[in-house]
Write an enzyme that holds these catalytic residues in place. Sequence first.
Site, PDB file in Angstrom:
ATOM      1  N   ASP A  13       0.671  -1.129   0.232  1.00 31.59           N
ATOM      2  CA  ASP A  13      -0.185  -0.107   0.101  1.00 31.59           C
ATOM      3  C   ASP A  13       0.868   1.635   0.046  1.00 31.59           C
ATOM      4  OD1 ASP A  13      -2.169   1.319   0.334  1.00 31.59           O
ATOM      5  OD2 ASP A  13      -1.842   1.904   3.063  1.00 31.59           O
ATOM      6  N   LEU A  14       0.351   2.258  -0.620  1.00 32.93           N
ATOM      7  CA  LEU A  14       1.577   3.674   0.094  1.00 32.93           C
ATOM      8  C   LEU A  14       1.036   4.436   0.841  1.00 32.93           C
ATOM      9  CD1 LEU A  14       3.231   5.853  -2.087  1.00 32.93           C
ATOM     10  CD2 LEU A  14       1.284   6.484  -3.282  1.00 32.93           C
ATOM     11  N   ASP A  15      -0.791   5.480   0.544  1.00 36.14           N
ATOM     12  CA  ASP A  15      -0.505   6.619   1.932  1.00 36.14           C
ATOM     13  C   ASP A  15      -0.377   5.847   3.120  1.00 36.14           C
ATOM     14  OD1 ASP A  15      -0.821   8.383  -0.114  1.00 36.14           O
ATOM     15  OD2 ASP A  15      -2.559   7.022  -0.742  1.00 36.14           O
ATOM     16  N   THR A  21       0.916   9.886   3.843  1.00 34.25           N
ATOM     17  CA  THR A  21       0.164  10.908   3.077  1.00 34.25           C
ATOM     18  C   THR A  21      -1.437  11.038   3.364  1.00 34.25           C
ATOM     19  OG1 THR A  21       0.743   9.317   1.801  1.00 34.25           O
ATOM     20  CG2 THR A  21       0.802  11.404   0.964  1.00 34.25           C
ATOM     21  N   LYS A  49      -9.150   5.043   5.383  1.00 35.82           N
ATOM     22  CA  LYS A  49      -8.465   4.865   4.979  1.00 35.82           C
ATOM     23  C   LYS A  49      -8.208   3.425   4.247  1.00 35.82           C
ATOM     24  CE  LYS A  49      -5.766   6.504   8.696  1.00 35.82           C
ATOM     25  NZ  LYS A  49      -4.491   6.166  10.496  1.00 35.82           N
ATOM     26  N   SER A 120      -1.935   0.535  -4.704  1.00 42.26           N
ATOM     27  CA  SER A 120      -2.884   1.342  -4.136  1.00 42.26           C
ATOM     28  C   SER A 120      -3.964   2.248  -4.554  1.00 42.26           C
ATOM     29  CB  SER A 120      -1.771   2.983  -3.745  1.00 42.26           C
ATOM     30  OG  SER A 120      -2.732   4.209  -3.537  1.00 42.26           O
ATOM     31  N   ALA A 121      -4.558   2.604  -3.632  1.00 38.35           N
ATOM     32  CA  ALA A 121      -6.340   3.616  -4.250  1.00 38.35           C
ATOM     33  C   ALA A 121      -5.946   4.402  -5.037  1.00 38.35           C
ATOM     34  CB  ALA A 121      -7.929   2.235  -3.289  1.00 38.35           C
ATOM     35  N   LYS A 151     -10.411  -1.673  -2.172  1.00 33.16           N
ATOM     36  CA  LYS A 151     -10.571  -2.710  -0.757  1.00 33.16           C
ATOM     37  C   LYS A 151     -11.798  -2.806   0.505  1.00 33.16           C
ATOM     38  CE  LYS A 151      -5.674  -1.515  -1.064  1.00 33.16           C
ATOM     39  NZ  LYS A 151      -4.443  -0.680  -0.622  1.00 33.16           N
ATOM     40  N   GLU A 175      -0.142  -2.841   5.136  1.00 36.75           N
ATOM     41  CA  GLU A 175      -1.004  -1.467   5.380  1.00 36.75           C
ATOM     42  C   GLU A 175      -0.877  -1.762   6.081  1.00 36.75           C
ATOM     43  OE1 GLU A 175      -3.731  -0.371   3.671  1.00 36.75           O
ATOM     44  OE2 GLU A 175      -3.959  -1.593   1.588  1.00 36.75           O
ATOM     45  N   ASP A 176      -1.666  -0.252   6.297  1.00 38.34           N
ATOM     46  CA  ASP A 176      -1.655   0.716   7.595  1.00 38.34           C
ATOM     47  C   ASP A 176      -3.675   0.494   8.079  1.00 38.34           C
ATOM     48  OD1 ASP A 176      -2.224   2.392   5.985  1.00 38.34           O
ATOM     49  OD2 ASP A 176      -2.950   4.045   6.610  1.00 38.34           O
TER      50      ASP A 176
HETATM   51  C1  G6P Z   1      -5.717   5.646  -0.857  1.00 36.95           C
HETATM   52  C2  G6P Z   1      -5.936   5.817   0.940  1.00 36.95           C
HETATM   53  C3  G6P Z   1      -7.530   6.800   0.256  1.00 36.95           C
HETATM   54  C4  G6P Z   1      -7.973   7.559  -0.542  1.00 36.95           C
HETATM   55  C5  G6P Z   1      -8.044   6.832  -1.628  1.00 36.95           C
HETATM   56  C6  G6P Z   1      -8.032   7.150  -2.895  1.00 36.95           C
HETATM   57  O1  G6P Z   1      -6.110   4.099  -0.742  1.00 36.95           O
HETATM   58  O2  G6P Z   1      -5.607   5.749   1.894  1.00 36.95           O
HETATM   59  O3  G6P Z   1      -7.921   8.099   2.148  1.00 36.95           O
HETATM   60  O4  G6P Z   1      -8.836   7.941  -0.322  1.00 36.95           O
HETATM   61  O5  G6P Z   1      -6.396   6.031  -1.869  1.00 36.95           O
HETATM   62  O6  G6P Z   1      -6.698   7.998  -3.015  1.00 36.95           O
HETATM   63  P1  G6P Z   1      -6.650   9.569  -4.518  1.00 36.95           P
HETATM   64  O7  G6P Z   1      -6.232  10.040  -4.519  1.00 36.95           O
HETATM   65  O8  G6P Z   1      -7.116   8.616  -6.026  1.00 36.95           O
HETATM   66  O9  G6P Z   1      -7.848  10.158  -4.368  1.00 36.95           O
HETATM   67 MG    MG Z   2      -3.141   2.949   3.315  1.00 34.21          MG
END
Ligand code: G6P
Ligand code: MG
Length: 223
Positions: A13-15, A21, A49, A120-121, A151, A175-176
């Site tokens: 995962d990224l954020d 972020t 999240k 990452s989403a 997710k 993941e977080d």
């Molecule tokens: C990640 C983050 C979410 C965010 C989603 C979509 O999964 O954890 O908080 O809403 O990405 O991100 P975006 O940058 O496409 O709005």
């Molecule tokens: Mg995350």
Amino acid sequence: MAKYSDIKGFVFDLDGVITDTSVFHSQAWHQVADKVGAPWSKELEDGLKGISRMDSLEMILKAGNLQDNYTDEQKVDLATEKNTNYLKLVDQMTPANILPGIKDFLDEIKNGGYLLSLASASKNAPKVLQKLNLTDYFPKIVDPKTLSKGKPDPEIYVKGAELIDLKPEQCIGVEDAAAGVESINAAGETSIGIGDKQILKDADINFEDTSEMTLANIEAQMN
Ligand code: G6P
Ligand code: MG
């Protein structure tokens, strides 16, 4: 849980895992919640999240029982406004925003011959990686536009393993978010949850923060 010796790759995962972020996402969503008059809480913040942009907006509106007060077009406008505010924060990012220990861990797994992909989403993931100077570590990124479900559905982690030609059992997902851990587990991968152990209670392995993530610590938890 899989055996450590079976593991051949990592799906990240990224954020909130590679970088901080998740705080920026929260900040930008909090502004939207205030604007529409929806209540903001720690539970809502944690629950957002890992959740896609439009689904996040729906959750915020629902928290205020406001989901029927906006047309689809108005919802897109609110989500766009959130993204504009989020990107202003992303623009100020530098490699100093990489979370503690992550750069070393990425080098450790790369040098150890493990494969790597990103699940990452976020549609902003390539931009964030670029700001962090980490683009070269992630030639394989799941494109969230190709997903039919977000997710906690397993789809994104299944695709993350497919991109590096591995079976789910050969992968560790990191993941977080509770929704993300659920997604990893449902995909049949080994899950690492980083952060609050209570929230991430379904993870196979828990680390309090990213600095604990080393191959030695993972191996110790798997054997
Ligand atoms: C990640 C983050 C979410 C965010 C989603 C979509 O999964 O954890 O908080 O809403 O990405 O991100 P975006 O940058 O496409 O709005
Ligand atoms: Mg995350």
